[in-house]
Write a protein that holds these residues in place. Structure first.
Motif, mmCIF file in Angstrom:
data_model
loop_
_atom_site.group_PDB
_atom_site.id
_atom_site.type_symbol
_atom_site.label_atom_id
_atom_site.label_comp_id
_atom_site.label_asym_id
_atom_site.label_seq_id
_atom_site.Cartn_x
_atom_site.Cartn_y
_atom_site.Cartn_z
ATOM 1 N N PRO A 1 0.822 -1.218 0.000
ATOM 2 C CA PRO A 1 0.000 0.000 0.000
ATOM 3 C C PRO A 1 0.853 1.265 0.000
ATOM 4 O O PRO A 1 2.004 1.251 0.443
ATOM 5 C CB PRO A 1 -0.783 -0.100 1.314
ATOM 6 N N GLU B 1 2.385 4.435 1.233
ATOM 7 C CA GLU B 1 2.690 4.907 2.585
ATOM 8 C C GLU B 1 3.104 6.368 2.530
ATOM 9 O O GLU B 1 3.659 6.820 1.553
ATOM 10 C CB GLU B 1 3.878 4.119 3.163
ATOM 11 N N ARG C 1 -2.013 0.896 -6.979
ATOM 12 C CA ARG C 1 -2.356 1.125 -5.567
ATOM 13 C C ARG C 1 -3.388 2.242 -5.428
ATOM 14 O O ARG C 1 -4.337 2.134 -4.656
ATOM 15 C CB ARG C 1 -1.106 1.470 -4.749
ATOM 16 N N GLU D 1 -6.931 2.018 -3.574
ATOM 17 C CA GLU D 1 -7.120 2.773 -2.336
ATOM 18 C C GLU D 1 -8.015 3.998 -2.508
ATOM 19 O O GLU D 1 -8.524 4.531 -1.536
ATOM 20 C CB GLU D 1 -5.742 3.171 -1.760
ATOM 21 N N LYS D 2 -8.154 4.461 -3.755
ATOM 22 C CA LYS D 2 -8.932 5.691 -3.980
ATOM 23 C C LYS D 2 -9.964 5.489 -5.090
ATOM 24 O O LYS D 2 -10.160 6.382 -5.926
ATOM 25 C CB LYS D 2 -7.995 6.851 -4.359
#
Lengths: 445, 322
Positions: A28, A30, A181, A185-186
């Protein structure tokens, strides 16, 4: 325009299949400790460099304008940290390896936003013109690598309106996974960004194109789109083929149209393409007035002990990132960007730009012996633009630059690297093409 | 920290190199080589050795004279030229024929034109045509060694006419090369087909070339009338002589064939037309070597007129026809 589910969506000619090497895909994004100093280049984009509007020892806040765009095709530059301007100095511009003006800022660690930044806006009744103004103010550029100012793309000429907005989630470069990613994540934010962009250019159709090697991202978007029942935005799983995410190839894969040769623009065929990271930055600029001061970045390669994906401040020194992620002593090759189109760096003290999607460090690298062209035709078969790289490379070897342009249209080349990747004679075709373009430019042709 | 290397993108490279391609071609020829040794025994072995050794020695001498790295001799291209030269020579030909053919192929046809990648004609074919003119009694198209059979004691010194002049019993025998006389490596079509399919599967050769070449020969020999006494069936034409080895291994030679798909189509059909014209109406019973060499000559012209349409260009390129 509905696209049938059973049809394979890909560009129709050429392409190669390099090993994907996306080992960081499960790591993920960071957010790491911000660096003590940032070095922000004034030339981070295609077009005129920005001009510094701060002085030495001036206090700046996070998101404050430090470089002003010069003209329409240019982009504003903002401070990624709060702190004090240490000095103005040249730093290496990593795509060209040449020194360029930079503002060096000491981070005071206070993380204070500048006035007017990071404030939620009411977008529901905002006019497209005001949205474009916010994007322009935020200094957004294409984050897939090209670094073309986003507000220019969002303002197509009236005679060539945009009907199709394409959000580029192909991430066809091997080893890079930061877009992957972001999409995981979005997901919801990317869909909101797509709607915003469609609203700005008044486009009826939105497409989100993702290569099939990211099934989890495809599933995430499918679920989210079904939840919203949004009929104007279509999710398109793309075949895995390099360069699927190149603007021209993606447009042709999705719409069947070809961007006109000789400097044609996507808007000439009614299209607008934005990379997922750029789309998110556009949304943040409009909805929260956040300028482009950080970006997702993949750090990987055989010489990196701790690879991963990170939100990295613009202007962070690559040296800082390499130290943090621990680099092997025998690193031989340092690339900004992906392995197919990225640029090899001669040193590590190079600041990160808005257009850098990856930092790759390799232990093994060699140039290898270049042989004569054996006319196998693999490059002709692999070129997605149907150029003849074999002939161009032979003409370049003989310094027949004009002929390479007049007979074989070398300037159409986007340097995707398929030809040199596939060449069994190990010919440095992209190198020769870059050289040829430089010679042509110098000759004023 | 060690020094960083500065080089142009791309930083990845496909695994195929000139060497892997050339040695794959050699591997693809292996079944036909094995069959030819079975058919022609010691005669075959000696021709292979002569040609391959002559090719490698000529390559080394030429590389040395031209100031090129000597390790290029191990890239497999000279080996393949030697091997192919041997395969298209008549079994039983004198030792110097093979040496002269392979030496001429490498020194004159390949290196005098600039070495690998620059030659206009297929070296093996040009070497074969050279010895045909140089030693008309040695390389004779009307007398051929009879291959040994399953029950025979080895290659027979007795000669017989070329299969294109005299018919054999069945198409199956013709396909397998049993009892078929002809050049060393051209008689067993099955073995050549296996090797050719391997190269197509490995994407080393373009399937279009053998398919259009052999297809053209089939269609034209079916349609066109022949001189009396030479009116063989199209199947016979396809399965006899050097058509298979020519179509799979000579017309597909990268250096001497076009680079674009359309160019390859024109090239292959042109080869097919020439074979049929020579076989049906010419003075030779066989025309594969000449058809390919003539079309080799036309390759730069074909490439020039078969440029693909560049992405995004509406009108055809100057000189383009795709």
């Amino acid at each position: 325009m509905a696209i049938k589910n059973n049809k394979k969506i890909t560009f129709p000619y050429g392409g190669v299949h390099p090993p994907e090497g996306k080992q960081t895909k499960d790591m993920p994004l960071e957010r790491s400790e911000p660096p003590a100093t940032v070095e922000v280049l004034m030339a981070q984009h295609i077009g005129a460099p920005a001009v510094p509007v701060v002085k030495r020892r001036q206090e700046v806040k996070k998101g404050e304008l430090i470089g002003e765009a010069q003209g329409f095709i240019s982009a504003n530059i903002h401070s990624p940290v709060s702190g004090k301007v240490k000095r103005m100095e040249n730093r290496i511009h990593n795509p060209t390896g040449k020194p360029a003006a930079a503002v060096i800022i000491d981070n005071d660690g206070e993380d204070q936003w500048a006035e007017g930044c990071n404030e939620e806006q009411n977008v529901s009744d905002m006019e497209p013109q005001s949205m474009i103004a916010l994007v322009r103010q935020a200094g957004i550029v294409g984050m897939g690598g090209a670094a073309f100012p986003a507000h220019v793309k969002l303002s197509p000429p009236e005679e060539t309106p945009v009907s199709d907005v394409i959000i580029n989630g192909a991430e066809c470069e091997p080893m890079l996974t930061c877009d992957h990613r972001l999409m995981l994540e979005k997901t919801q934010e990317i869909i909101q960004a797509t709607r915003l962009i469609m609203k700005i250019v008044r486009a009826g159709n939105g497409y989100i194109g993702i290569e099939k090697n990211k099934p989890d991202a495809i599933a995430a978007f499918r679920q989210e789109l079904e939840k919203n029942a949004d009929k104007n935005i279509q999710l398109l799983p793309l075949e895995v083929s390099y360069p699927q995410g190149a603007e021209q190839q993606l447009i042709t894969a999705i719409t069947g149209r070809e961007v006109p040769a000789g400097g044609g623009l996507p808007s000439h065929v009614g299209c607008l393409v934005h990379n997922v990271a750029t789309a998110l930055a556009i949304r943040e600029a409009i909805q929260y007035k956040i300028p482009l001061i950080e970006r997702p970045l993949t750090v990987a390669g055989t010489a990196i002990k701790k690879p991963g994906n990170f939100y990295e401040l613009i202007g962070t020194s690559i040296q800082h990132i390499l130290k943090r992620q621990e680099v092997e002593d025998d690193m031989k090759l340092l690339i900004s960007g992906g392995p197919m189109m990225g640029v090899a760096q001669g040193q590590t003290e190079v600041p990160l730009l808005k257009g850098n999607s990856g930092i790759l460090a390799m232990r093994a690298a060699e140039i290898g012996e270049q042989r004569a062209c054996i006319r196998c035709g693999r490059c002709v078969e692999a070129c997605p633009l149907r150029l003849m790289p074999n002939m161009i490379s032979v003409l370049c070897e003989n310094e027949r630059w004009q002929e390479a342009q007049e007979e074989y249209q070398v300037r159409e080349c986007k340097e995707c690297g398929c030809c040199a990747y596939i060449c069994p004679a190990n010919r440095k075709i992209v190198h020769m093409i870059k050289w040829c373009k430089a010679e042509l430019a110098a000759a004023g042709a | 920290m060690s020094k960083l290397l500065i080089k142009s993108s791309p930083h990845l490279k496909d695994e195929d190199t000139i060497s892997t391609i050339m040695w794959s071609v050699a591997l693809a020829l292996t079944p036909a080589v094995v069959m030819s040794i079975y058919f022609f025994r010691l005669s075959a072995v000696s021709i292979y050795l002569n040609c391959i050794i002559a090719a490698l020695i000529s390559e080394l001498i030429c590389l040395k004279l031209r100031g090129k790295p000597l390790h290029h001799a191990s890239d497999g291209s000279a080996f393949v030229t030697g091997l192919l030269t041997a395969m298209i020579l008549p079994p039983g030909s004198a030792y110097y024929v093979g040496i002269v053919a392979a030496g001429f192929a490498i020194a004159i046809v390949k290196h005098c034109f600039g070495g690998l990648g620059h030659n206009i004609w297929n070296p093996a074919l040009a070497g074969r045509v050279f010895v045909q003119f140089a030693y008309p009694t040695e390389v004779n198209l009307s007398e051929w060694m009879v291959p040994s059979s399953l029950f025979g004691n080895g290659a027979d010194a007795v000669t017989q006419a070329s299969p294109l002049v005299e018919q054999v019993d069945s198409y199956l025998e013709l396909f397998l090369g049993i009892g078929v006389s002809g050049s060393l490596g051209e008689t067993c079509k099955l073995a050549l087909l296996i090797g050719g399919l391997y190269l197509i599967f490995r994407k080393i050769i373009d399937w279009r070339v053998p398919v259009y070449y052999i297809g053209t020969v089939f269609v034209l020999t079916y349609l066109l009338p022949a001189k009396s006494g030479l009116d063989f069936s199209p199947y016979y034409h396809v399965l006899s002589g050097g058509l298979f080895i020519g179509a799979f291994f000579m017309a597909t030679d990268m250096v001497t064939s076009p680079v674009t798909p359309l160019g390859r189509l024109i090239f292959a059909v042109g080869c097919g037309i020439l074979v049929v014209v020579i076989r049906l109406y010419g003075g030779y019973p066989e025309g594969v070597a000449y058809s390919i060499l003539l079309m080799n000559t036309a390759v730069p012209l074909i490439d020039r007129y078969c440029k693909p349409r560049i992405y995004g260009s509406k009108t055809k390129q100057a000189g383009s026809s795709l």
